[in-house]
Design a protein around this motif. Structure first.
Motif, PDB file in Angstrom:
ATOM      1  N   LEU A 151       0.843  -1.205   0.000  1.00 13.55           N
ATOM      2  CA  LEU A 151       0.000   0.000   0.000  1.00 13.55           C
ATOM      3  C   LEU A 151       0.874   1.249   0.000  1.00 13.55           C
ATOM      4  CD1 LEU A 151      -2.841  -0.859   2.544  1.00 13.55           C
ATOM      5  CD2 LEU A 151      -2.910  -0.986   0.049  1.00 13.55           C
ATOM      6  N   LEU A 152       1.994   1.197   0.712  1.00 14.98           N
ATOM      7  CA  LEU A 152       2.891   2.354   0.749  1.00 14.98           C
ATOM      8  C   LEU A 152       3.594   2.529  -0.586  1.00 14.98           C
ATOM      9  CD1 LEU A 152       4.180   1.700   4.345  1.00 14.98           C
ATOM     10  CD2 LEU A 152       3.090   3.816   3.582  1.00 14.98           C
ATOM     11  N   GLU A 153       3.919   1.441  -1.234  1.00 12.55           N
ATOM     12  CA  GLU A 153       4.560   1.528  -2.549  1.00 12.55           C
ATOM     13  C   GLU A 153       3.554   2.020  -3.591  1.00 12.55           C
ATOM     14  OE1 GLU A 153       6.470  -2.337  -3.128  1.00 12.55           O
ATOM     15  OE2 GLU A 153       7.222  -2.222  -1.073  1.00 12.55           O
ATOM     16  N   ASP A 154       2.337   1.495  -3.533  1.00 13.00           N
ATOM     17  CA  ASP A 154       1.282   1.971  -4.434  1.00 13.00           C
ATOM     18  C   ASP A 154       1.169   3.501  -4.360  1.00 13.00           C
ATOM     19  OD1 ASP A 154       0.728  -0.729  -4.790  1.00 13.00           O
ATOM     20  OD2 ASP A 154      -1.159  -0.701  -3.684  1.00 13.00           O
ATOM     21  N   ASN A 155       1.303   3.996  -3.146  1.00 10.05           N
ATOM     22  CA  ASN A 155       1.125   5.427  -2.890  1.00 10.05           C
ATOM     23  C   ASN A 155       2.126   6.269  -3.678  1.00 10.05           C
ATOM     24  OD1 ASN A 155      -0.112   7.574  -1.185  1.00 10.05           O
ATOM     25  ND2 ASN A 155       1.945   7.734  -0.304  1.00 10.05           N
ATOM     26  N   ILE A 156       3.359   5.793  -3.765  1.00 10.66           N
ATOM     27  CA  ILE A 156       4.386   6.545  -4.493  1.00 10.66           C
ATOM     28  C   ILE A 156       4.305   6.239  -5.985  1.00 10.66           C
ATOM     29  CG2 ILE A 156       6.882   6.946  -4.694  1.00 10.66           C
ATOM     30  CD1 ILE A 156       5.680   7.974  -2.092  1.00 10.66           C
ATOM     31  N   LEU A 157       3.806   5.059  -6.330  1.00 12.43           N
ATOM     32  CA  LEU A 157       3.677   4.706  -7.747  1.00 12.43           C
ATOM     33  C   LEU A 157       2.519   5.454  -8.405  1.00 12.43           C
ATOM     34  CD1 LEU A 157       4.498   0.914  -7.491  1.00 12.43           C
ATOM     35  CD2 LEU A 157       5.680   2.536  -8.984  1.00 12.43           C
ATOM     36  N   ASP A 158       1.700   6.087  -7.609  1.00 12.41           N
ATOM     37  CA  ASP A 158       0.624   6.930  -8.151  1.00 12.41           C
ATOM     38  C   ASP A 158       0.649   8.270  -7.440  1.00 12.41           C
ATOM     39  OD1 ASP A 158      -1.583   8.210  -9.008  1.00 12.41           O
ATOM     40  OD2 ASP A 158      -2.972   7.025  -7.785  1.00 12.41           O
ATOM     41  N   LEU A 159       1.441   9.203  -8.004  1.00  9.82           N
ATOM     42  CA  LEU A 159       1.606  10.493  -7.336  1.00  9.82           C
ATOM     43  C   LEU A 159       0.424  11.429  -7.547  1.00  9.82           C
ATOM     44  CD1 LEU A 159       5.429  11.064  -7.808  1.00  9.82           C
ATOM     45  CD2 LEU A 159       4.194  10.394  -5.737  1.00  9.82           C
ATOM     46  N   SER A 160      -0.573  10.993  -8.302  1.00 11.55           N
ATOM     47  CA  SER A 160      -1.743  11.857  -8.471  1.00 11.55           C
ATOM     48  C   SER A 160      -2.375  12.169  -7.125  1.00 11.55           C
ATOM     49  CB  SER A 160      -2.778  11.204  -9.403  1.00 11.55           C
ATOM     50  OG  SER A 160      -3.494  10.196  -8.731  1.00 11.55           O
ATOM     51  N   HIS A 161      -2.120  11.327  -6.120  1.00 18.27           N
ATOM     52  CA  HIS A 161      -2.692  11.617  -4.801  1.00 18.27           C
ATOM     53  C   HIS A 161      -2.160  12.923  -4.234  1.00 18.27           C
ATOM     54  CE1 HIS A 161       1.097   9.950  -3.088  1.00 18.27           C
ATOM     55  NE2 HIS A 161       0.770  10.632  -2.017  1.00 18.27           N
ATOM     56  N   GLY A 162      -0.990  13.380  -4.772  1.00 17.22           N
ATOM     57  CA  GLY A 162      -0.455  14.659  -4.304  1.00 17.22           C
ATOM     58  C   GLY A 162      -1.456  15.792  -4.446  1.00 17.22           C
ATOM     59  N   ASP A 163      -2.247  15.760  -5.517  1.00 19.08           N
ATOM     60  CA  ASP A 163      -3.206  16.844  -5.752  1.00 19.08           C
ATOM     61  C   ASP A 163      -4.311  16.907  -4.693  1.00 19.08           C
ATOM     62  OD1 ASP A 163      -2.121  17.998  -8.066  1.00 19.08           O
ATOM     63  OD2 ASP A 163      -2.940  16.376  -9.320  1.00 19.08           O
ATOM     64  N   TYR A 164      -4.573  15.783  -4.019  1.00 15.42           N
ATOM     65  CA  TYR A 164      -5.694  15.721  -3.080  1.00 15.42           C
ATOM     66  C   TYR A 164      -5.204  15.613  -1.642  1.00 15.42           C
ATOM     67  CZ  TYR A 164      -7.463  14.959  -7.653  1.00 15.42           C
ATOM     68  OH  TYR A 164      -7.720  15.135  -8.978  1.00 15.42           O
ATOM     69  N   LEU A 165      -4.331  14.643  -1.407  1.00 11.85           N
ATOM     70  CA  LEU A 165      -3.904  14.384  -0.036  1.00 11.85           C
ATOM     71  C   LEU A 165      -2.890  15.426   0.425  1.00 11.85           C
ATOM     72  CD1 LEU A 165      -4.253  12.413   2.308  1.00 11.85           C
ATOM     73  CD2 LEU A 165      -2.466  10.988   1.317  1.00 11.85           C
ATOM     74  N   HIS A 166      -2.113  15.962  -0.517  1.00  6.68           N
ATOM     75  CA  HIS A 166      -1.103  16.962  -0.167  1.00  6.68           C
ATOM     76  C   HIS A 166      -1.398  18.271  -0.886  1.00  6.68           C
ATOM     77  CE1 HIS A 166       0.953  13.456   1.414  1.00  6.68           C
ATOM     78  NE2 HIS A 166       1.126  12.934   0.215  1.00  6.68           N
TER      79      HIS A 166
END
Lengths: 348, 348, 348
Positions: A151-166
């Motif tokens: 799950l932690l690796e998935d998180n970095i393999l999809d940086l689109s979360h930066g727009d929402y979570l960060h």
């Protein structure tokens, strides 16, 4: 019981977590380990479990390159794990504990959990940026996380979360709008986000001649099956303005502790304000906040929803942004299966 | 689920844990129990679970030799466990709870968890030294421990650990160098350590004419399958000097609570400074420190490494010092199997 | 894994637990839920788990009647659960979360966990006494309890426990001596306790012309399979004295959270001292004390003794007072089986 990749270098610790004369216990892929520095300052690793009756060796005494169990006094060589003193009788071959190759490189300690004769230090992922970074342009951290390493690796393999979570630091939509290229390179996965003619992400705006100027941003991630991930970020002017170039190099390293807990190591270096100690501290604090205050709670909550199942057993509705993580999970699965098969045929 | 020996006297508590008018809940071999003293000060024991809907009887009211459930008012005889009052209708035979024979002897309460008609008080292990010890030459304690009772018994069956785990008080190497005799005596195991011409163990040195004088030390342990262990220690002069004789008598009692937790009771008496209240307090504090600060952490850590498995399933490399504990485990196993078989044939 | 009744209205919360602009997470029959009020103040419910990668939606953002996941920005309609925005690509049919009918009635929020087209608000149990009660003659509460919902329902289906567990407030023996009528009415169970010519229960004595006067007391409980239980208590003079009439109407609602935890909602109204705010507060405090200080510890201890088993698997010695609860458990079992069968045949 989780199945683990064994024949790889796992990052076990930051080198400075183990100062001279100290020791550290840490569990990696379900194996409890004792790490310490021997007489010459060399880091060593033994399974933290006496061969005799399984008491933790870490409750005993470390005598330079020897570890003596605190329960019945058996002593083991830190290099080979062989018993070198049994106060109670002969040394049988069963009286040995597992020793692990431990290498110090790129400010980190790397451990080989598999077949020890395959532990080739040249296979340690290249984090040399950490060596060459100037003191005030580098920071790192360690964050134990209650989640499956994938799950932690998935998180970095999809940086689109930066727009929402960060949103406050990486947001603005550029990751979501970026062109994404995903490539399997041998047993690694490479991803590149190319964001063209965008406003810079918030953390970089103050570094520009004009915070609102249009820029191109390229972010590249290289995933290794051992959970080591390199992340480079590059910003240039969209209209060719000279002298505008931001480069950061990062590592995100997810070393599995158990099936649902992970050692998350990270570090960051940059090419600007490289002598600015105060700014560097601000970056360090910002990373700790983003990872500890944003990623960690979200991913731990995701893990709580998944429970002891595998994410893919829970029927997630995978979409385009899951491309890279799906490939990485597939490679990981394939390598684990291959190791299992090799071990089985070795036993025949 | 652990399999337990049932037809034996387990030590349930020190007698002074249950003053007149008080009660105590304690789980033994997975059975929750309510212990109390009835009108005549006699200690009694019922399973702590109402026959009706399983509410703990300990949440109800004790009326001398009767216990009334606090939920629906059913009352049970403390002696037989039979329901003697159902406010809501007739008393059916199903309305009974299990009662256990409870004997008070040697400052302790002993409970028979098996077939009640076999509860012969003569079978209670002989701890009479506890009765005859003078007030200031005796101390005891209770230490709940998160470990399999067998790990705790193994610990006393191999006192060589004293040289390492209790180096400041029992150390010096005399246990390791001692001649060891192990003998199965019926269903018990007897061990004797004979240390000849040694310096005394640290705690005894101040009691000698010359702390560095050479002494002989004999230590004997008698293990019973119920976890009751008698330990005698005897010191005499190695060169026949008259008047040098230290004798201590001890009990270490491991009563299983669950598969991974144990009630550890211990007591100690001695033949010197028998009227020295202050010294006696020091000994009591020292034992609490040794057992609570040294044995308990080590054995609980050993248990943590073993997890829910059995020690022997974890591939320990057994050596000479494990002789006695291996025999004890084998006897225990045999007795449990025999009880199981007897119960099965009784059911046919 | 527990098997649950799904096609029924569960009480999800008191309406005032969800003020305008707020949200609430609550697990019901093992389903994690996000409850909130939309733009018009209407309460809504979605499963609290994103369709994409299972992150809790409650960690995202609520935008009136839309919920946006905080991890990757997918937005879901609060009414239908359908994805209405995927920032990363097309909206596939898999991109939907489960939405639940949520009705506000009788000061409570009711949720339908089963087939949504069967959610008929007319089937909500009639708690209209809660609507009509005057402000100072009503109080309610919520008490999370670590016990199987059936143990809590059993508790109200057998009020004889009032004589023992609530001796100071409901005791005196009138429930135990009362004539009891138990009736299955469709899928509900009705119980009436008729206590004739008794002294009033302690809480009512101060309300009488003479606290020691003889009264008749009738208590009626109506159990619904969804855990909703109506409880009416009526006191009149035993010798026909006019003007002596106490009426209380109560609800006890046990909404399952997991197999061993339950949301316990309760409320109480009365026909006397209806404008006495201080007395009303006393009643509220008394109920919280009785349920939280007497029922909850007893039933949680009962659950602890039962463990993960079902009560009936533990061999309870059922007696006359268990008549109603046995019927209720049988109806519940039958309805769960029927739902299971219906679902299986729908799948064929």
């Amino acid at each position: 019981m989780a199945e683990w990749l064994r024949n790889c270098w796992y990052m076990a610790a930051w080198a400075d977590e183990l100062p001279p004369g100290s020791n550290l216990t840490r569990t990696i892929i379900d194996v409890p380990l004792l790490l310490w520095r021997d007489g010459e300052g060399r880091a060593r690793a033994l399974v933290d479990r006496c061969a005799h009756r399984l008491a933790p060796l870490s409750m005993g005494r470390i005598e330079r390159d020897i570890v003596r169990c605190g329960y019945h006094g058996l002593a083991f060589d830190g290099n080979t794990g062989r018993c070198i003193h049994n106060p109670h009788g002969p040394i049988t071959t069963a009286l040995a504990v597992r020793a692990y190759a431990l290498a110090e490189r790129h400010k980190a300690l790397w451990i080989w959990m598999g077949e020890q004769d395959r532990a080739d230090e040249d296979a340690i992922p290249d984090l040399s940026f950490a060596d060459s970074a100037s003191r005030h342009a580098f920071s790192g951290g360690y964050m134990p996380t209650a989640a499956d390493h994938r799950l932690l690796e998935d998180n970095i393999l999809d940086l689109s979360h930066g727009d929402y979570l960060h949103a406050e630091t990486l947001g603005g939509g550029s990751f979501t709008r970026a062109g994404v290229k995903v490539e399997e390179r041998g047993d690694t996965v490479f991803v590149r986000w190319s964001a063209k003619n965008e406003k810079a992400i918030p953390i970089w705006q103050p570094e520009l001649p004009d915070p609102d100027m249009m820029v191109d941003m390229t972010t590249e991630v290289l995933w290794h099956p051992s959970g080591v991930m390199l992340l480079d970020g590059i910003l240039t002017s969209a209209n060719g303005m000279a002298g505008v170039e931001i480069v950061t190099r990062n590592a995100h390293v997810m070393t599995p502790e158990t099936a649902t807990t992970t050692h998350y190591f990270y570090c960051n270096s940059r090419n600007y304000r490289t002598d600015d100690a105060e700014y560097n501290q601000g970056i360090a604090a910002g990373l700790a906040m983003a990872f500890g205050g944003e990623d960690k709670p979200m991913i731990e909550a995701q893990q709580a929803r998944i429970g002891k199942a595998d994410l893919l057993e829970c029927g997630p509705a995978l979409i385009s942004i899951d491309n890279a993580s799906t490939r990485a999970r597939r490679i990981y699965r394939r390598l684990v299966e291959a190791e299992k098969k090799a071990m089985e045929s070795a036993l025949q």
